[in-house]
Design an enzyme around this catalytic site. Structure first.
Site, mmCIF file in Angstrom:
data_model
loop_
_atom_site.group_PDB
_atom_site.id
_atom_site.type_symbol
_atom_site.label_atom_id
_atom_site.label_comp_id
_atom_site.label_asym_id
_atom_site.label_seq_id
_atom_site.Cartn_x
_atom_site.Cartn_y
_atom_site.Cartn_z
ATOM 1 N N CYS A 193 -1.370 -10.285 8.965
ATOM 2 C CA CYS A 193 -0.652 -11.083 9.946
ATOM 3 C C CYS A 193 0.029 -12.276 9.289
ATOM 4 C CB CYS A 193 -1.623 -11.621 10.984
ATOM 5 S SG CYS A 193 -2.592 -10.347 11.771
ATOM 6 N N ARG A 228 4.509 -9.166 4.338
ATOM 7 C CA ARG A 228 3.057 -9.078 4.439
ATOM 8 C C ARG A 228 2.613 -7.838 5.201
ATOM 9 N NH1 ARG A 228 0.680 -14.266 3.795
ATOM 10 N NH2 ARG A 228 -0.930 -13.901 5.330
ATOM 11 N N TRP A 283 -0.630 -7.509 12.185
ATOM 12 C CA TRP A 283 -1.004 -6.287 11.497
ATOM 13 C C TRP A 283 -2.321 -5.865 12.145
ATOM 14 C CZ3 TRP A 283 -4.770 -4.657 7.733
ATOM 15 C CH2 TRP A 283 -4.376 -3.561 6.960
ATOM 16 N N ASN A 290 -4.583 -15.232 12.178
ATOM 17 C CA ASN A 290 -4.647 -14.298 11.054
ATOM 18 C C ASN A 290 -6.102 -14.262 10.606
ATOM 19 O OD1 ASN A 290 -4.388 -12.917 8.651
ATOM 20 N ND2 ASN A 290 -3.412 -14.598 7.555
ATOM 21 N N GLY A 291 -6.648 -13.063 10.376
ATOM 22 C CA GLY A 291 -8.037 -12.959 9.940
ATOM 23 C C GLY A 291 -8.844 -12.096 10.892
ATOM 24 N N GLU A 315 -1.765 2.852 -12.818
ATOM 25 C CA GLU A 315 -0.820 2.022 -12.075
ATOM 26 C C GLU A 315 0.429 2.836 -11.716
ATOM 27 O OE1 GLU A 315 -0.827 -0.460 -10.441
ATOM 28 O OE2 GLU A 315 1.226 -1.161 -10.290
ATOM 29 N N LYS A 371 1.712 3.317 -7.913
ATOM 30 C CA LYS A 371 3.060 2.878 -7.519
ATOM 31 C C LYS A 371 3.788 4.004 -6.808
ATOM 32 C CE LYS A 371 2.993 -0.206 -7.790
ATOM 33 N NZ LYS A 371 2.375 -1.446 -7.765
ATOM 34 N N GLU A 400 2.109 4.914 -3.248
ATOM 35 C CA GLU A 400 2.145 3.939 -2.150
ATOM 36 C C GLU A 400 3.529 3.802 -1.534
ATOM 37 O OE1 GLU A 400 1.291 -0.205 -3.056
ATOM 38 O OE2 GLU A 400 2.066 0.035 -5.068
ATOM 39 N N HIS A 447 -11.873 19.736 -17.549
ATOM 40 C CA HIS A 447 -13.208 19.759 -16.931
ATOM 41 C C HIS A 447 -13.118 19.936 -15.421
ATOM 42 C CE1 HIS A 447 -14.942 18.838 -20.781
ATOM 43 N NE2 HIS A 447 -14.015 17.902 -20.931
ATOM 44 N N LYS A 457 0.875 -6.994 2.248
ATOM 45 C CA LYS A 457 1.015 -7.605 0.926
ATOM 46 C C LYS A 457 -0.230 -8.357 0.512
ATOM 47 C CE LYS A 457 3.232 -8.850 -2.779
ATOM 48 N NZ LYS A 457 3.355 -7.813 -3.833
HETATM 49 C C1 F6R Z 1 -0.078 -2.355 -4.988
HETATM 50 C C2 F6R Z 1 -0.567 -3.690 -4.732
HETATM 51 C C3 F6R Z 1 -1.992 -3.864 -4.353
HETATM 52 C C4 F6R Z 1 -2.537 -5.234 -4.809
HETATM 53 C C5 F6R Z 1 -3.944 -5.449 -4.274
HETATM 54 C C6 F6R Z 1 -4.522 -6.757 -4.750
HETATM 55 O O1 F6R Z 1 1.247 -2.358 -5.386
HETATM 56 O O2 F6R Z 1 0.161 -4.643 -4.780
HETATM 57 O O3 F6R Z 1 -2.780 -2.826 -4.844
HETATM 58 O O4 F6R Z 1 -2.521 -5.282 -6.199
HETATM 59 O O5 F6R Z 1 -3.924 -5.435 -2.876
HETATM 60 O O6 F6R Z 1 -3.775 -7.843 -4.320
HETATM 61 P P1 F6R Z 1 -3.852 -9.233 -5.027
HETATM 62 O O7 F6R Z 1 -3.315 -9.079 -6.399
HETATM 63 O O8 F6R Z 1 -3.019 -10.151 -4.197
HETATM 64 O O9 F6R Z 1 -5.301 -9.625 -5.057
#
Ligand code: F6R
Length: 607
Positions: free
Chosen positions: A2, A27, A75, A99-100, A480, A484, A487, A503, A602
């Site tokens: 949120c 976000r 959210w 938010n929370g 990674e 990427k 997602e 395996h 985010k």
């Molecule tokens: C993927 C991505 C997430 C964040 C994860 C941790 O592209 O961005 O996997 O890396 O949610 O977030 P932070 O770094 O803000 O703790």
């Protein structure tokens, strides 16, 4: 997650709120709403869907006209996305955005229901609004203090009281909230980009601090109603840093910002050719004797920790365990005095990472935070702190924040190895020099590999599933690459240690399973190529990401992406770039919302 905004000033409040909310879209959200004082009455407008739906509704129903109000992007956590569950939520005298997560909302709801309060939504937020309303006897500050004493969980709240049409109240616990300071106008927001168009000055609210804002005054109190003096912070980037600047998406803009981000992160930490992290509280004396190192983080940040593990163990000879924060905090980790726990986080607010940090501290370990967001909770609570200087990362999929997390892992590993006498000063200088040259090499990749990556993306469009493989650092990186892609393209993918395929997983290989193989490590090349041949001979379309100076039999792959050469250890910082590009173009070609992939947020400030 949120997003919260609030405004008290001289402008059209609805316009400011919607504009500020649009800066928090990154976000992630599924509905939005505002509450504005119009002729002394609170007028609420909210709608499920993107901000566009809210704008439309405002047009249809009449935009709330006023100078003071609060806004929210939701959210969904408690209750599905719907108009009713959208914020703001109200009791008779109080309206709230939140938010929370309020963990004890059920008990509180039962308590209020027994008193005859009726609820219209399924949210925990409405419970807060009704509890505030229940305790309200005319003094908002007393009411907020009493209410938050009853709340368990995390919250940032923007609150308006019907009796005080010139004021906004704000309070936080765990979830982030800032108070923006303008001239004849003041703001609240979940994050700095929301207010950058209007001001760069802000206060960070601490836990259980309550802010009271009018257009001309901001007062902050602690939970005992004592006034608190705050330090005014100034954002060191302007509005353009949080805008697309001619790029189609934030993600591609941020990929292009990587050379600069690495420069900003590394250069100030190199003195006389050697890493120097003293301003971050890191000296040879205080890091050389750690028995164990733990890197704890989530998602992409955890993947940066994986690369860190390989590098620290290889160079400095200290055992490194990498943990997913949500596992670490509940697995009774054997951590204590003499250990170092490194928490990596772009936002500095990720709930699990923050909890892991607190756990590590309570167990007696020293903590080091590697964080991008200034003044965030993780940054403030760790014993040592290295800021990454990526600037604001708006796209949900992390790119430049990952690259600078890697850069800090290298700086730290070099410094630690030198402190422990595992490398000579000369070796350290050489490695540091190579790290300083990385931005230029990334720039080169961005010039030469864009089209190739775009072309390769066209080959992946119809795949249902993909494998990323590599060995050693290439394996750490492929994790990674795989995240990427999945997602933002919504194509399933997994990363696998290339030597582990036979395996079990190799049975999945058919001509419908593309494989992206990373092969940048000289000492592992032969072995990685054998694994690549194994999948190629079973029909897989193979895309190999490798360095320009490696000779590899053309029969082993279908497509090859070459990247420049540097020290083997630093290759992940280069090989990450074509992976990001492939993910980006695949998502674009599939018509996805690249910057705001479905179901993702985010900043993950709830468990
Ligand atoms: C993927 C991505 C997430 C964040 C994860 C941790 O592209 O961005 O996997 O890396 O949610 O977030 P932070 O770094 O803000 O703790």
């Amino acid at each position: 997650m949120c997003g919260i905004v609030g405004y008290a000033g001289y402008r059209d409040c609805s316009d400011v709120l919607v504009d500020a909310l649009s800066k928090l879209e990154y976000r992630g959200y599924d509905s939005a709403g505002v509450a504005v004082f119009e002729n002394g009455e609170i007028k609420v407008c909210k709608a499920q869907g993107k901000l566009e739906m809210l704008r439309k509704k405002m047009q249809e129903e009449g935009k709330p006209q006023g100078r003071v109000g609060i806004g929210h992007t939701r959210w969904a956590t408690h209750g599905e996305p719907s108009d009713i569950n959208s914020h703001p939520h109200s009791g008779a005298k109080v309206t709230v955005v939140h938010n929370g997560i309020i963990e004890n909302y059920r008990e509180l709801k039962e308590f209020l229901s027994a008193k005859g309060v009726e609820f219209v939504s399924e949210t925990d937020t409405e419970v807060v609004a009704q509890l505030l309303n229940y305790y309200y006897k005319g003094d908002p500050l007393d009411t907020i203090i009493k209410t938050i004493s009853d709340l368990d969980g995390s919250f940032a709240l923007g609150i308006i009281f019907a009796d005080y049409p010139e004021r906004i109240y704000a309070v936080r616990r765990e979830s982030p909230l800032i108070v923006g300071i303008g001239k004849d106008e003041n703001y609240i927001a979940s994050d700095v980009p929301a207010i950058l168009k209007y001001t760069r000055d802000y206060y960070l609210l601490d836990h259980d601090e309550i802010a009271v804002l009018t257009d001309s005054e901001v007062n902050i109190y602690d939970i005992h109603k004592e006034p608190v003096e705050k330090t005014l912070m100034t954002a060191d980037w302007d509005e353009s840093a949080a805008e697309k600047g001619g790029y189609e998406h934030f993600m591609i803009k941020e990929i292009h910002e990587q050379p600069n981000a690495v420069n900003m992160t590394v250069k100030p930490r190199v003195v006389d050719g050697l890493p120097n992290l003293e301003e971050c509280g890191i000296t040879h004396e205080n890091i050389k004797s750690f028995k164990n190192i733990f890197v704890v983080a989530c998602g992409t940040a955890m993947h940066a920790g994986m690369v860190g593990k390989y590098v620290i163990e290889r160079l400095a000879g200290v055992p490194v365990t990498v943990d997913i924060a949500s596992e670490f905090r509940y697995r009774s980790p054997i951590v204590g005095e003499g250990d170092l726990v490194i928490i990596i986080s772009q936002s500095g607010e990720t709930a699990d990472s923050l909890a892991a940090l607190r756990l590590a501290k309570s167990l007696g370990a020293k903590t080091l935070a590697v964080v991008n967001a200034k003044g965030s909770s993780i940054a403030r609570e760790a014993d040592m702190l290295v800021y990454t200087h990526a600037g604001p990362e708006i796209a949900v999929a992390s790119t430049k924040a990952y690259i600078v997390q890697l850069a800090v892992m290298y700086l730290f590993a070099f410094e630690l190895s030198l402190a422990r006498g595992k490398i000579t000063e000369e070796q350290c200088r050489e490695l540091t020099l190579s790290l300083l040259a990385v931005p230029e090499l990334i720039g080169k990749i961005l010039e030469t590999d864009l089209e190739k990556s775009q072309y390769i993306s066209t080959k992946l469009l119809s795949a249902d599933s993909l494998l990323y493989i590599g060995r050693g650092l290439d394996y750490a990186l492929s994790m990674e690459g795989s995240l990427k892609l999945k997602e933002i393209s919504y194509i399933h993918s997994e990363s696998y240690a290339a030597g582990e395929l036979k395996h079990g997983t190799i049975s999945l290989i058919t001509d419908e399973m593309p494989v992206i193989a990373v092969a940048t490590q000289r000492s592992l090349l032969e072995k990685t190529v054998s694994n690549i041949v194994e999948v190629k001979s079973r029909g897989a379309m193979v895309i190999i990401i490798t360095r320009e100076d490696f000779t590899i039999d053309e029969k082993a792959y279908d497509f090859r992406i070459d990247i420049p050469s540097t020290d083997d250890m630093l290759m992940p910082m280069l090989a990450a770039v074509p992976m990001q590009l492939i993910a980006y173009y695949t998502s674009v070609l599939r018509g996805n919302d690249v910057d705001k992939p479905r179901n993702l947020a985010k900043s993950v400030t709830v468990e």
